[in-house]
Design an enzyme around this catalytic site. Sequence first.
Site, PDB file in Angstrom:
ATOM      1  N   SER A  58       0.833  -1.216   0.000  1.00  0.00           N
ATOM      2  CA  SER A  58       0.000   0.000   0.000  1.00  0.00           C
ATOM      3  C   SER A  58       0.863   1.260   0.000  1.00  0.00           C
ATOM      4  O   SER A  58       1.740   1.410   0.840  1.00  0.00           O
ATOM      5  CB  SER A  58      -0.852   0.081   1.278  1.00  0.00           C
ATOM      6  OG  SER A  58      -1.738  -0.969   1.342  1.00  0.00           O
ATOM      7  N   HIS A  89      -3.933   0.993  -4.601  1.00  0.00           N
ATOM      8  CA  HIS A  89      -3.255  -0.086  -5.328  1.00  0.00           C
ATOM      9  C   HIS A  89      -3.645   0.013  -6.794  1.00  0.00           C
ATOM     10  O   HIS A  89      -4.825   0.022  -7.125  1.00  0.00           O
ATOM     11  CB  HIS A  89      -3.699  -1.467  -4.831  1.00  0.00           C
ATOM     12  CG  HIS A  89      -3.168  -1.823  -3.487  1.00  0.00           C
ATOM     13  ND1 HIS A  89      -2.248  -2.823  -3.297  1.00  0.00           N
ATOM     14  CD2 HIS A  89      -3.430  -1.310  -2.278  1.00  0.00           C
ATOM     15  CE1 HIS A  89      -1.970  -2.904  -2.004  1.00  0.00           C
ATOM     16  NE2 HIS A  89      -2.680  -2.001  -1.373  1.00  0.00           N
ATOM     17  N   HIS A 111      -5.797  -9.168  -1.809  1.00  0.00           N
ATOM     18  CA  HIS A 111      -5.945  -9.374  -0.365  1.00  0.00           C
ATOM     19  C   HIS A 111      -7.128 -10.288  -0.067  1.00  0.00           C
ATOM     20  O   HIS A 111      -8.125 -10.274  -0.783  1.00  0.00           O
ATOM     21  CB  HIS A 111      -6.191  -8.041   0.344  1.00  0.00           C
ATOM     22  CG  HIS A 111      -5.102  -7.041   0.163  1.00  0.00           C
ATOM     23  ND1 HIS A 111      -5.043  -6.217  -0.935  1.00  0.00           N
ATOM     24  CD2 HIS A 111      -4.031  -6.744   0.934  1.00  0.00           C
ATOM     25  CE1 HIS A 111      -3.974  -5.442  -0.831  1.00  0.00           C
ATOM     26  NE2 HIS A 111      -3.346  -5.739   0.290  1.00  0.00           N
ATOM     27  N   TYR A 113      -9.249  -9.844   2.258  1.00  0.00           N
ATOM     28  CA  TYR A 113     -10.462  -9.079   2.594  1.00  0.00           C
ATOM     29  C   TYR A 113     -11.224  -8.610   1.350  1.00  0.00           C
ATOM     30  O   TYR A 113     -12.361  -8.172   1.455  1.00  0.00           O
ATOM     31  CB  TYR A 113     -10.134  -7.879   3.511  1.00  0.00           C
ATOM     32  CG  TYR A 113      -9.159  -6.882   2.940  1.00  0.00           C
ATOM     33  CD1 TYR A 113      -9.527  -5.983   1.934  1.00  0.00           C
ATOM     34  CD2 TYR A 113      -7.859  -6.824   3.407  1.00  0.00           C
ATOM     35  CE1 TYR A 113      -8.629  -5.072   1.410  1.00  0.00           C
ATOM     36  CE2 TYR A 113      -6.948  -5.918   2.891  1.00  0.00           C
ATOM     37  CZ  TYR A 113      -7.338  -5.046   1.893  1.00  0.00           C
ATOM     38  OH  TYR A 113      -6.438  -4.165   1.379  1.00  0.00           O
ATOM     39  N   GLU A 114     -10.588  -8.714   0.188  1.00  0.00           N
ATOM     40  CA  GLU A 114     -11.314  -8.375  -1.047  1.00  0.00           C
ATOM     41  C   GLU A 114     -12.291  -9.489  -1.422  1.00  0.00           C
ATOM     42  O   GLU A 114     -13.099  -9.325  -2.331  1.00  0.00           O
ATOM     43  CB  GLU A 114     -10.321  -8.154  -2.193  1.00  0.00           C
ATOM     44  CG  GLU A 114      -9.461  -6.916  -2.007  1.00  0.00           C
ATOM     45  CD  GLU A 114      -8.412  -6.781  -3.092  1.00  0.00           C
ATOM     46  OE1 GLU A 114      -8.738  -6.304  -4.187  1.00  0.00           O
ATOM     47  OE2 GLU A 114      -7.246  -7.172  -2.843  1.00  0.00           O
ATOM     48  N   ALA A 141       2.570  -2.351   4.069  1.00  0.00           N
ATOM     49  CA  ALA A 141       2.361  -1.350   5.116  1.00  0.00           C
ATOM     50  C   ALA A 141       1.891  -2.114   6.348  1.00  0.00           C
ATOM     51  O   ALA A 141       1.147  -3.087   6.222  1.00  0.00           O
ATOM     52  CB  ALA A 141       1.293  -0.369   4.675  1.00  0.00           C
ATOM     53  N   MET A 244      -2.032  -7.035   6.583  1.00  0.00           N
ATOM     54  CA  MET A 244      -3.080  -7.866   5.970  1.00  0.00           C
ATOM     55  C   MET A 244      -2.582  -8.536   4.690  1.00  0.00           C
ATOM     56  O   MET A 244      -3.361  -8.746   3.755  1.00  0.00           O
ATOM     57  CB  MET A 244      -4.316  -7.007   5.675  1.00  0.00           C
ATOM     58  CG  MET A 244      -4.901  -6.311   6.897  1.00  0.00           C
ATOM     59  SD  MET A 244      -6.296  -5.260   6.469  1.00  0.00           S
ATOM     60  CE  MET A 244      -6.430  -4.236   7.945  1.00  0.00           C
ATOM     61  N   SER A 245      -1.296  -8.854   4.655  1.00  0.00           N
ATOM     62  CA  SER A 245      -0.761  -9.447   3.411  1.00  0.00           C
ATOM     63  C   SER A 245       0.487 -10.261   3.705  1.00  0.00           C
ATOM     64  O   SER A 245       0.781 -10.598   4.853  1.00  0.00           O
ATOM     65  CB  SER A 245      -0.423  -8.328   2.415  1.00  0.00           C
ATOM     66  OG  SER A 245       0.666  -7.565   2.887  1.00  0.00           O
ATOM     67  N   ASN A 268       1.675   3.231  11.049  1.00  0.00           N
ATOM     68  CA  ASN A 268       0.938   3.726  12.228  1.00  0.00           C
ATOM     69  C   ASN A 268       1.388   2.938  13.448  1.00  0.00           C
ATOM     70  O   ASN A 268       1.870   1.812  13.325  1.00  0.00           O
ATOM     71  CB  ASN A 268      -0.577   3.553  12.023  1.00  0.00           C
ATOM     72  CG  ASN A 268      -0.957   2.127  11.652  1.00  0.00           C
ATOM     73  OD1 ASN A 268      -0.668   1.669  10.540  1.00  0.00           O
ATOM     74  ND2 ASN A 268      -1.580   1.424  12.566  1.00  0.00           N
ATOM     75  N   HIS A 283      -7.035   4.068   6.909  1.00  0.00           N
ATOM     76  CA  HIS A 283      -6.413   3.803   5.609  1.00  0.00           C
ATOM     77  C   HIS A 283      -5.742   5.046   5.028  1.00  0.00           C
ATOM     78  O   HIS A 283      -4.680   4.953   4.390  1.00  0.00           O
ATOM     79  CB  HIS A 283      -7.484   3.260   4.643  1.00  0.00           C
ATOM     80  CG  HIS A 283      -6.935   2.827   3.315  1.00  0.00           C
ATOM     81  ND1 HIS A 283      -5.975   1.834   3.183  1.00  0.00           N
ATOM     82  CD2 HIS A 283      -7.192   3.257   2.041  1.00  0.00           C
ATOM     83  CE1 HIS A 283      -5.675   1.669   1.904  1.00  0.00           C
ATOM     84  NE2 HIS A 283      -6.397   2.523   1.187  1.00  0.00           N
TER      85      HIS A 283
HETATM   86  N1  HPA Z   1      -3.231  -3.232  11.201  1.00  0.00           N
HETATM   87  C1  HPA Z   1      -3.380  -4.053  10.143  1.00  0.00           C
HETATM   88  N2  HPA Z   1      -2.934  -3.754   8.948  1.00  0.00           N
HETATM   89  C2  HPA Z   1      -2.307  -2.590   8.761  1.00  0.00           C
HETATM   90  C3  HPA Z   1      -2.120  -1.680   9.813  1.00  0.00           C
HETATM   91  C4  HPA Z   1      -2.613  -2.019  11.096  1.00  0.00           C
HETATM   92  O1  HPA Z   1      -2.497  -1.266  12.077  1.00  0.00           O
HETATM   93  N3  HPA Z   1      -1.461  -0.609   9.307  1.00  0.00           N
HETATM   94  C5  HPA Z   1      -1.248  -0.885   7.981  1.00  0.00           C
HETATM   95  N4  HPA Z   1      -1.759  -2.072   7.656  1.00  0.00           N
END
Ligand code: HPA
Length: 317
Positions: A58, A89, A111, A113-114, A141, A244-245, A268, A283
Amino acid sequence: MENCGIVTKKNNFNRNDIENNINEFYCDDYSYETIKEIADFLLEKTQLRPKIGIICGSGLNSLADRLENTDAFPYEEIPYFPISTVEGHVGRMVFGYLNGVPVMCMQGRFHYYEGYPLAKCSMPVRVMKLVGVTHLLATNAAGGLNPKFKVGDIMIVRDHINMMGFAGNSPLQGPNDSRFGPRFPPMAKAYSKDLIKICKRIIKDMGSENDVHEGVYTCLGGPNYETVAELKMLRTIGVDAVGMSTVHEVLTAKHCDITAFAFSLITNKCSLDYDSSDEEANHEEVVSVGQSRQEFCGDVIYQMVRAIHDEEIAKDN
Ligand code: HPA
């Protein structure tokens, strides 16, 4: 093929329905022959023969824009490919030269979640294998759980915890085709020590060693970010960064004997405290930190491909 995804509920299953649904669930349609057809499609359309595959995370997609003499294939033009649905993306497989080295680069990944099964998310790694790729570099990310991590730091993935695997979900489940790899692949050395060493040396030479860490990554299904209780649990079991990847891509790579490397850009900080004044993960922040650090992340990968080519691939030839 189009249906490869979610098992649809029907009232009166007969044996064929059940078998078809099992095949859909395990993404059995991506047979060796189908993957070969995809790889041959690409090989026919490009002269490049990359040994290094890259997956952009990302906000880190601009790396593909550094490639020269490119042949780019939007996912919707590649047979049997899903399309990437996430904002931030793009969706292209780009072949080209990075720092003079032929590479193939996924500009946008798939992903869970898609709505795609894990085997479908990581199917392009098998395509890379049949194109001739021997080394995979994945970026993502991630949220930083280790209190030493700052937003914008890089965490080189030393190891992962396959949480989705604990829940019985793996890209490798279902019938095994030994032309890709063994039924029970080991994962104790999933992340190449040699590539980690190369990455650390490059970042040190760039004078940025204070911004880099090594650690343990985990992938959750998403799309929601985590609760405080979930984050506390992850920290307790030894997770440094959560995303998430990547985990299913590395499982797929290691299964078919591709040398794997990954790093997380910490976008983050994950709050382990209910009273924290930190903003909740979102996001927009993830993409914006990705954008602000994409040049640095791109520089690292740019130098890594040259070093891997000279130190790893050339010595094998
Ligand atoms: N959690 C899950 N996936 C992420 C995060 C997070 O805090 N930051 C970027 N991708």
